[in-house]
Motif scaffolding. Structure first.
Motif, PDB file in Angstrom:
ATOM      1  N   MET A 113      21.918  -7.940  20.402  1.00  0.00           N
ATOM      2  CA  MET A 113      22.843  -9.065  20.963  1.00  0.00           C
ATOM      3  C   MET A 113      23.746  -8.382  21.811  1.00  0.00           C
ATOM      4  N   THR A 114      24.384  -9.198  22.557  1.00  0.00           N
ATOM      5  CA  THR A 114      25.443  -8.685  23.384  1.00  0.00           C
ATOM      6  C   THR A 114      26.895  -9.281  23.198  1.00  0.00           C
ATOM      7  N   ASP A 115      27.851  -8.714  23.242  1.00  0.00           N
ATOM      8  CA  ASP A 115      29.240  -9.217  23.355  1.00  0.00           C
ATOM      9  C   ASP A 115      29.830 -10.020  24.166  1.00  0.00           C
ATOM     10  N   SER A 116      28.983  -9.990  25.296  1.00  0.00           N
ATOM     11  CA  SER A 116      29.895 -10.481  26.461  1.00  0.00           C
ATOM     12  C   SER A 116      28.644 -11.049  27.530  1.00  0.00           C
ATOM     13  N   ILE A 117      29.344 -12.181  28.071  1.00  0.00           N
ATOM     14  CA  ILE A 117      28.284 -12.847  29.167  1.00  0.00           C
ATOM     15  C   ILE A 117      29.142 -12.562  30.625  1.00  0.00           C
ATOM     16  N   ILE A 118      28.362 -11.935  31.474  1.00  0.00           N
ATOM     17  CA  ILE A 118      28.662 -11.708  33.003  1.00  0.00           C
ATOM     18  C   ILE A 118      28.094 -12.443  33.875  1.00  0.00           C
ATOM     19  N   LYS A 119      28.871 -13.185  34.713  1.00  0.00           N
ATOM     20  CA  LYS A 119      28.153 -13.733  35.979  1.00  0.00           C
ATOM     21  C   LYS A 119      28.966 -13.616  36.996  1.00  0.00           C
ATOM     22  N   THR A 120      28.179 -13.216  38.412  1.00  0.00           N
ATOM     23  CA  THR A 120      28.922 -12.964  39.399  1.00  0.00           C
ATOM     24  C   THR A 120      28.198 -14.032  40.630  1.00  0.00           C
ATOM     25  N   VAL A 121      29.402 -14.246  41.548  1.00  0.00           N
ATOM     26  CA  VAL A 121      28.702 -15.193  42.486  1.00  0.00           C
ATOM     27  C   VAL A 121      29.494 -14.901  43.896  1.00  0.00           C
ATOM     28  N   GLU A 122      28.602 -14.858  45.061  1.00  0.00           N
ATOM     29  CA  GLU A 122      29.245 -14.487  46.235  1.00  0.00           C
ATOM     30  C   GLU A 122      29.636 -16.195  46.804  1.00  0.00           C
ATOM     31  N   ILE A 123      31.132 -16.356  47.260  1.00  0.00           N
ATOM     32  CA  ILE A 123      31.568 -17.609  47.811  1.00  0.00           C
ATOM     33  C   ILE A 123      32.044 -16.991  49.088  1.00  0.00           C
ATOM     34  N   ALA A 124      31.354 -18.123  50.148  1.00  0.00           N
ATOM     35  CA  ALA A 124      31.566 -17.915  51.755  1.00  0.00           C
ATOM     36  C   ALA A 124      33.009 -18.729  51.872  1.00  0.00           C
ATOM     37  N   ALA A 125      34.098 -18.236  51.140  1.00  0.00           N
ATOM     38  CA  ALA A 125      35.411 -18.943  51.253  1.00  0.00           C
ATOM     39  C   ALA A 125      36.579 -17.503  51.133  1.00  0.00           C
ATOM     40  N   PRO A 126      37.740 -17.610  51.822  1.00  0.00           N
ATOM     41  CA  PRO A 126      38.510 -16.496  51.448  1.00  0.00           C
ATOM     42  C   PRO A 126      39.108 -16.456  49.941  1.00  0.00           C
ATOM     43  N   VAL A 127      39.338 -15.355  49.666  1.00  0.00           N
ATOM     44  CA  VAL A 127      40.148 -15.126  48.228  1.00  0.00           C
ATOM     45  C   VAL A 127      41.361 -15.922  48.010  1.00  0.00           C
ATOM     46  N   GLU A 128      41.958 -16.342  48.896  1.00  0.00           N
ATOM     47  CA  GLU A 128      43.178 -17.181  48.673  1.00  0.00           C
ATOM     48  C   GLU A 128      42.530 -18.791  48.154  1.00  0.00           C
ATOM     49  N   MET A 174      37.517 -16.567  22.246  1.00  0.00           N
ATOM     50  CA  MET A 174      36.997 -15.691  23.313  1.00  0.00           C
ATOM     51  C   MET A 174      37.741 -15.524  24.455  1.00  0.00           C
ATOM     52  N   LEU A 175      37.648 -14.424  25.147  1.00  0.00           N
ATOM     53  CA  LEU A 175      38.344 -14.023  26.371  1.00  0.00           C
ATOM     54  C   LEU A 175      37.561 -14.432  27.372  1.00  0.00           C
ATOM     55  N   VAL A 176      38.131 -15.265  28.488  1.00  0.00           N
ATOM     56  CA  VAL A 176      37.389 -15.350  29.695  1.00  0.00           C
ATOM     57  C   VAL A 176      38.245 -14.967  30.942  1.00  0.00           C
ATOM     58  N   THR A 199      33.750 -12.082  46.215  1.00  0.00           N
ATOM     59  CA  THR A 199      33.005 -12.119  44.979  1.00  0.00           C
ATOM     60  C   THR A 199      33.754 -12.362  43.947  1.00  0.00           C
ATOM     61  N   LEU A 200      33.170 -13.517  43.080  1.00  0.00           N
ATOM     62  CA  LEU A 200      33.977 -13.558  41.881  1.00  0.00           C
ATOM     63  C   LEU A 200      33.159 -13.413  40.662  1.00  0.00           C
ATOM     64  N   THR A 201      33.600 -12.802  39.551  1.00  0.00           N
ATOM     65  CA  THR A 201      32.942 -12.430  38.636  1.00  0.00           C
ATOM     66  C   THR A 201      33.744 -12.861  37.345  1.00  0.00           C
ATOM     67  N   VAL A 202      32.638 -13.753  36.475  1.00  0.00           N
ATOM     68  CA  VAL A 202      33.514 -14.121  35.073  1.00  0.00           C
ATOM     69  C   VAL A 202      32.832 -13.555  34.139  1.00  0.00           C
ATOM     70  N   THR A 203      33.654 -12.832  33.190  1.00  0.00           N
ATOM     71  CA  THR A 203      33.440 -12.053  31.796  1.00  0.00           C
ATOM     72  C   THR A 203      33.755 -13.040  30.722  1.00  0.00           C
ATOM     73  N   GLU A 204      32.786 -13.610  29.915  1.00  0.00           N
ATOM     74  CA  GLU A 204      33.394 -13.966  28.457  1.00  0.00           C
ATOM     75  C   GLU A 204      32.978 -12.847  27.487  1.00  0.00           C
ATOM     76  N   SER A 205      34.101 -12.539  26.642  1.00  0.00           N
ATOM     77  CA  SER A 205      33.607 -11.610  25.757  1.00  0.00           C
ATOM     78  C   SER A 205      34.347 -11.969  23.984  1.00  0.00           C
ATOM     79  N   GLY A 206      33.848 -11.252  23.325  1.00  0.00           N
ATOM     80  CA  GLY A 206      34.475 -11.514  21.974  1.00  0.00           C
ATOM     81  C   GLY A 206      33.241 -12.251  20.970  1.00  0.00           C
ATOM     82  N   PHE A 207      31.996 -12.410  21.385  1.00  0.00           N
ATOM     83  CA  PHE A 207      30.853 -12.843  20.802  1.00  0.00           C
ATOM     84  C   PHE A 207      30.762 -12.151  19.335  1.00  0.00           C
ATOM     85  N   ASP A 208      30.909 -10.908  19.342  1.00  0.00           N
ATOM     86  CA  ASP A 208      30.845 -10.043  18.058  1.00  0.00           C
ATOM     87  C   ASP A 208      31.556 -10.604  16.899  1.00  0.00           C
TER      88      ASP A 208
END
Length: 149
Positions: free
Chosen positions: A1-16, A95-97, A109-118
């Motif tokens: 098992m893992t302690d975190s979920i990590i998802k990344t997506v490219e978004i065609a929009a400025p960081v702002e 959990m920490l998101v 590039t947006l990355t979400v990490t959810e951790s603390g499953f342990d």
């Protein structure tokens, strides 16, 4: 098992624009499908309710951990995984998101990490991981559509 979920997506929009979709509680609610009662502020608790069809009776609760303009937004939330009993009775595990934004050649590039499953005992841990993994896959597409639209 893992302690975190990590998802990344490219978004065609400025960081702002992506940052604004994350940090403005009403815009966050528009793509995440949640009605949040107050703006995000570090150290503050946010409450509200889900607006996702079929889940409107589920409450929203989060605690804002970090707001680092244009780079990182983080909050903690209860490890319920959409489980009716866990939501009704409450759970001790939070959990920490973390959302991290980076400029890219096509926008953001947006990355979400959810951790603390342990911290979550079985069998709820497996259920929360499975539920949240699918949820984050959907939510990353939601913010992509929202920010690009």
């Amino acid at each position: 098992m893992t302690d975190s979920i990590i998802k990344t997506v490219e978004i065609a929009a400025p960081v702002e624009r992506v940052w604004d979709a994350l940090i403005d509680h009403e815009k966050f609610g528009a793509w995440f499908l949640v009605a949040i009662d107050q703006p995000f502020a570090v150290g503050q608790t946010n409450t509200g309710r889900m607006t996702y069809p079929g889940y409107e009776h589920f409450p929203w609760e989060s605690r804002t951990v970090a707001i680092e303009p244009m780079t990182r937004f983080a909050f903690e939330w209860p490890a319920t995984g959409g489980d009716e009993d866990a939501i009704k009775n409450g759970v001790p595990e939070w959990m920490l998101v973390e959302f991290v934004l980076e400029p890219s050649a096509t926008g953001t590039t947006l990355t979400v990490t959810e951790s603390g499953f342990d911290k979550v005992p079985e069998p709820r841990r497996s259920n929360v991981l499975r539920s949240n993994d699918g949820g984050w896959t959907e939510q990353m597409q939601n913010i992509k559509r929202y920010a690009e639209g």
